[in-house]
Design a protein around this motif. Structure first.
Motif, PDB file in Angstrom:
ATOM      1  N   PHE A 252     -52.514 -69.589  19.516  1.00 15.77           N
ATOM      2  CA  PHE A 252     -51.637 -68.451  19.275  1.00 15.77           C
ATOM      3  C   PHE A 252     -51.514 -67.616  20.547  1.00 15.77           C
ATOM      4  CE2 PHE A 252     -52.897 -69.894  15.184  1.00 15.77           C
ATOM      5  CZ  PHE A 252     -51.880 -69.540  14.310  1.00 15.77           C
ATOM      6  N   ILE A 253     -50.452 -66.801  20.634  1.00 16.04           N
ATOM      7  CA  ILE A 253     -50.215 -66.023  21.846  1.00 16.04           C
ATOM      8  C   ILE A 253     -51.425 -65.167  22.187  1.00 16.04           C
ATOM      9  CG2 ILE A 253     -48.823 -64.165  22.838  1.00 16.04           C
ATOM     10  CD1 ILE A 253     -46.404 -65.291  21.360  1.00 16.04           C
ATOM     11  N   TRP A 254     -51.926 -64.418  21.214  1.00 17.28           N
ATOM     12  CA  TRP A 254     -53.069 -63.543  21.490  1.00 17.28           C
ATOM     13  C   TRP A 254     -54.337 -64.347  21.745  1.00 17.28           C
ATOM     14  CZ3 TRP A 254     -57.276 -64.076  18.433  1.00 17.28           C
ATOM     15  CH2 TRP A 254     -57.080 -64.729  17.203  1.00 17.28           C
ATOM     16  N   GLY A 255     -54.485 -65.488  21.069  1.00 14.26           N
ATOM     17  CA  GLY A 255     -55.689 -66.293  21.240  1.00 14.26           C
ATOM     18  C   GLY A 255     -55.768 -66.934  22.608  1.00 14.26           C
ATOM     19  N   VAL A 256     -54.632 -67.434  23.094  1.00 15.12           N
ATOM     20  CA  VAL A 256     -54.639 -68.082  24.405  1.00 15.12           C
ATOM     21  C   VAL A 256     -54.900 -67.051  25.499  1.00 15.12           C
ATOM     22  CG1 VAL A 256     -52.190 -67.934  25.099  1.00 15.12           C
ATOM     23  CG2 VAL A 256     -53.497 -69.972  25.647  1.00 15.12           C
TER      24      VAL A 256
END
Length: 426
Positions: free
Chosen positions: A389-393
């Protein structure tokens, strides 16, 4: 002609490469990002026209920039996500070079670092980060031969109902992509068959909170690994039409014919495993488990959220679930198209190093390769459930950038006592 040199070469200017650039910049690491297409290309052309993000934009973003002008609870369209990533790249001054494809990377004998062949010439880099993400090459299982009298395409190439020839559509795969495409085609008036395999089916919202919020407070985004036996279980969730729980009984009652897992094809007939009821039941169990965990959390913490007993009331079983088909005759049902929502494979064959297992998957620890100076970013479950996910990466990118800065500090050591930290590289 002189050969360009850089400390770190990042391959890929999607969400992974952009996030990494921010953290490399914060660590004063010189770097170049090469992108064979345009920045955030997968969001532009690798999705269907009506796709929206599967999470609300208050959550599915980088920490340092909100979606400007968008309702925080909105599931923004794919093109808006691409715009956001371009905005972020500009904000962090990411050194992206578009239209440059990396062809091969191999070690420089006796020098350290890598010789990288690109479509724009040769570059030498001390280290390489493959930030090409999880969705590189669409996979269609070899079930229906190309010579069959039916149009076949992967969900990666599906754009809209008007793109397809007239007739019924067989959608294979009931993860987020397959379920949403089947729903869209059914709403467009197409006759749709949907092959449903093992899946998780979380609630879109429960007791006024979105699923992403529940995954956060319950600590499930930070799970380090999948439960054994769930490696091939897809997640069926949707942000379409304002966001709703993806319920296969609802789809069945609205006209979609549900089938079990696709297993074979012969003489124009597609056959299915006898597992539809079991797959739907397992999805139901996952859904109810999430509700139970949420209820228990509310009771433990005492937060004031309204009860929602109706969330546990199931839709009626459609006939296709009560009496599952074992096969479908394409000619008899008028099926002219198969859409394979069957996932992707990764391809790191351009990296000429002993960094992969027998199946070509990276051997790594949180993205740090077993081979020195090679890193990966954007892998599924790279460090946690949220890694793709955007925030996870973004969080994985910080870790990789810190590891690069640490290695730079070790390389600069000349015999005096030093504390090796990311800050030491500045």
């Amino acid at each position: 002609m002189s050969i360009e040199k850089t400390d770190t070469l990042v391959v890929g200017a999607g969400q992974a490469g952009i996030a990494l650039s921010e953290h490399l910049g914060n660590n004063n690491v010189p770097h170049i990002i090469l992108e064979k297409n345009r920045t955030a290309e997968a969001w532009r052309t690798g999705r269907w026209d009506a796709l929206v993000a599967n999470g609300p934009c208050w959550h599915d973003r980088f920490p340092s920039l909100q979606f400007k002008g968008d309702d925080p609870d909105a599931f923004v369209p794919k093109d808006r996500v691409a715009e956001y990533l371009v905005e972020y790249a500009e904000m962090v001054k990411a050194p992206i070079r578009e239209g440059v494809e990396v062809l091969k990377a191999e070690r420089l004998p006796g020098e350290g670092g890598f010789k990288v062949e690109t479509s724009a010439g040769e570059i030498h880099a001390k280290r390489i980060v493959a930030a090409t993400g999880a969705f590189q090459h669409p996979v269609i299982p070899p079930i229906v031969p190309e010579t069959a009298d039916v149009k076949q395409l992967h969900s990666f190439y599906y754009k809209n109902p008007e793109q397809l020839p007239e007739g019924a559509v067989m959608v294979v795969g009931a993860g987020s992509s397959g379920a949403q495409i089947a729903d869209e085609l059914n709403r467009a008036g197409r006759k749709v068959f949907l092959s449903v395999g093992p899946h998780d089916r979380p609630p879109r919202r429960y007791r006024t909170r979105d699923n992403v919020w529940w995954l956060g407070v319950l600590g499930l985004w930070d799970m380090a690994a999948q439960k054994p036996g769930t490696e091939h279980v897809t997640i069926s969730v949707s942000g379409a039409h304002g966001g709703h729980t993806m319920d296969f009984r609802r789809l069945g009652n609205e006209g979609v014919t549900l089938t079990g897992l696709t297993k074979g094809f012969e003489s124009g007939v597609l056959s299915f495993a006898d597992d539809l009821q079991a797959n739907v039941a397992a999805g139901d169990a996952n859904y109810l488990e999430m509700l139970d965990m949420a209820d228990a959390y509310i009771e433990r913490t005492g937060i004031d959220l309204p009860e929602e007993p109706e969330a546990r009331e199931p839709f009626a079983d459609p006939d296709s679930l009560i009496n599952p088909l074992t096969s479908v005759d394409f000619a008899q049902e008028g099926i002219t198209t198969i859409i394979w929502a069957t996932g992707f494979r990764q391809d790191f064959s351009w990296i000429k190093a002993d960094a992969f297992d027998a199946k070509g998957a990276p051997i790594h620890q949180r993205g740090v390769s077993v081979e020195p100076d090679i890193y990966f970013l954007g892998l599924p479950w790279q460090s946690r459930r949220g890694s793709t996910f955007i925030w996870g990466v973004w969080h994985d990118a910080k870790y990789i950038a810190d590891q690069i800065a640490i290695q730079r500090a070790y390389a600069d050591y000349e015999g005096e006592a030093a504390i090796i930290t990311p800050a030491a590289a500045e």
